[in-house]
Design a protein around this motif. Structure first.
Motif, short mmCIF file in Angstrom:
data_model
loop_
_atom_site.label_atom_id
_atom_site.label_comp_id
_atom_site.label_asym_id
_atom_site.label_seq_id
_atom_site.Cartn_x
_atom_site.Cartn_y
_atom_site.Cartn_z
N UNK A 84 -27.41 -4.06 -66.75
CA UNK A 84 -27.72 -5.07 -65.72
C UNK A 84 -27.80 -4.43 -64.34
N UNK A 85 -27.39 -3.18 -64.25
CA UNK A 85 -27.49 -2.42 -63.02
C UNK A 85 -28.61 -1.39 -63.05
N UNK A 86 -29.42 -1.41 -64.09
CA UNK A 86 -30.54 -0.46 -64.24
C UNK A 86 -31.75 -1.03 -63.51
N UNK A 87 -32.09 -0.41 -62.39
CA UNK A 87 -33.15 -0.96 -61.52
C UNK A 87 -34.48 -1.11 -62.24
N UNK A 107 -25.23 -4.81 -56.93
CA UNK A 107 -26.00 -3.80 -56.19
C UNK A 107 -27.49 -4.14 -56.20
N UNK A 108 -28.00 -4.60 -57.34
CA UNK A 108 -29.43 -4.92 -57.41
C UNK A 108 -29.76 -6.22 -56.69
N UNK A 109 -28.79 -7.09 -56.53
CA UNK A 109 -29.02 -8.31 -55.73
C UNK A 109 -29.15 -7.97 -54.25
N UNK A 110 -28.81 -6.72 -53.92
CA UNK A 110 -28.93 -6.24 -52.55
C UNK A 110 -30.02 -5.16 -52.45
N UNK A 112 -33.82 -4.44 -51.97
CA UNK A 112 -34.96 -5.19 -51.45
C UNK A 112 -36.14 -5.21 -52.43
N UNK A 113 -36.42 -4.10 -53.10
CA UNK A 113 -37.54 -4.07 -54.07
C UNK A 113 -37.34 -5.09 -55.17
N UNK A 114 -36.14 -5.11 -55.72
CA UNK A 114 -35.83 -6.02 -56.83
C UNK A 114 -35.89 -7.47 -56.36
N UNK A 115 -35.27 -7.74 -55.23
CA UNK A 115 -35.21 -9.12 -54.72
C UNK A 115 -36.60 -9.62 -54.33
N UNK A 116 -37.40 -8.77 -53.68
CA UNK A 116 -38.77 -9.18 -53.32
C UNK A 116 -39.57 -9.56 -54.57
N UNK A 125 -34.71 -18.31 -56.49
CA UNK A 125 -33.71 -17.31 -56.89
C UNK A 125 -33.16 -16.60 -55.65
N UNK A 126 -33.74 -16.88 -54.48
CA UNK A 126 -33.20 -16.37 -53.22
C UNK A 126 -31.70 -16.68 -53.13
N UNK A 127 -31.31 -17.76 -53.72
CA UNK A 127 -29.90 -18.18 -53.74
C UNK A 127 -28.98 -17.06 -54.22
N UNK A 128 -29.46 -16.21 -55.14
CA UNK A 128 -28.61 -15.17 -55.74
C UNK A 128 -28.81 -13.80 -55.12
N UNK A 129 -29.65 -13.72 -54.08
CA UNK A 129 -29.80 -12.46 -53.36
C UNK A 129 -28.56 -12.23 -52.50
N UNK A 130 -28.35 -11.01 -52.11
CA UNK A 130 -27.21 -10.71 -51.23
C UNK A 130 -27.39 -11.44 -49.90
N UNK A 131 -26.31 -11.62 -49.21
CA UNK A 131 -26.35 -12.27 -47.89
C UNK A 131 -27.29 -11.50 -46.96
#
Length: 174
Positions: A84-87, A107-110, A112-116, A125-131
């Motif tokens: 779950x941490x494998x980018x 870490x992946x919720x923070x 930017x590539x993954x979250x974008x 799903x923005x709700x689960x991105x880092x602050x």
């Protein structure tokens, strides 16, 4: 669903033939055969949801998990914590279904590539991105372009009033 003869749960050839027809029949195989990489791979290729039934050891096997998550993203919920941490694996999943971000590592919720990629696929799903990324203009723009309701998860009052963001949320009337 096919009938599975439970007396054959330890019969490798029988189980192999059954999962070729319906991967989810792996659920009825013995624990030993659920840990057989060839059988697990065939089951997941036939039906990515079969990842649920592979052994814990194989839920940590990148090849088996990637084969599932890259086709049906939400199956990342069955992946090991390590994966779950494998980018690369999570990126493959969020391209299919943005909600995979929910199952990814902190870490992946923070990242930017993954979250974008995730919010471009499912804005809410923005709700689960880092602050930090809920305060990133690029991420917010991608999220609200996909689903205006994502505005609920913008942390910054300043960004909520940003002209570019407001232009998407409240387009000028023609």
């Amino acid at each position: 669903m096919e009938e599975f003869d439970l007396e054959q749960a330890n019969n490798r050839e029988y189980v192999l033939n059954m999962v070729k027809r319906d991967g989810k029949l792996l659920d009825f195989a013995s624990k030993e055969l659920q840990d057989d990489k060839e059988i697990a791979t065939i089951a997941v290729e036939q039906n990515p949801i079969a990842l649920e039934f592979v052994s814990p050891r194989l839920k940590d096997d990148r090849e088996v998990v990637y084969n599932s998550v890259s086709r049906i993203g939400w199956t990342a919920c069955y992946a090991s914590e390590k994966l779950r941490g494998d980018k690369e694996l999570i990126l493959a999943g969020v391209k299919v279904e943005g909600q995979v971000l929910y199952y990814s590592s902190k870490e992946l919720r923070d990242d930017k590539d993954v979250v974008l990629q995730a919010v471009a696929n499912k804005g809410l799903i923005l709700k689960y991105a880092s602050r930090r990324l809920r305060n990133d203009k690029d991420v917010i723009l991608a999220a609200i372009k996909q689903d205006k309701r994502a505005k609920e998860y913008i942390d910054s009052e300043e960004l909520k009033q940003d002209a570019d963001i407001q232009a998407i949320l409240n387009p000028p009337q023609e």
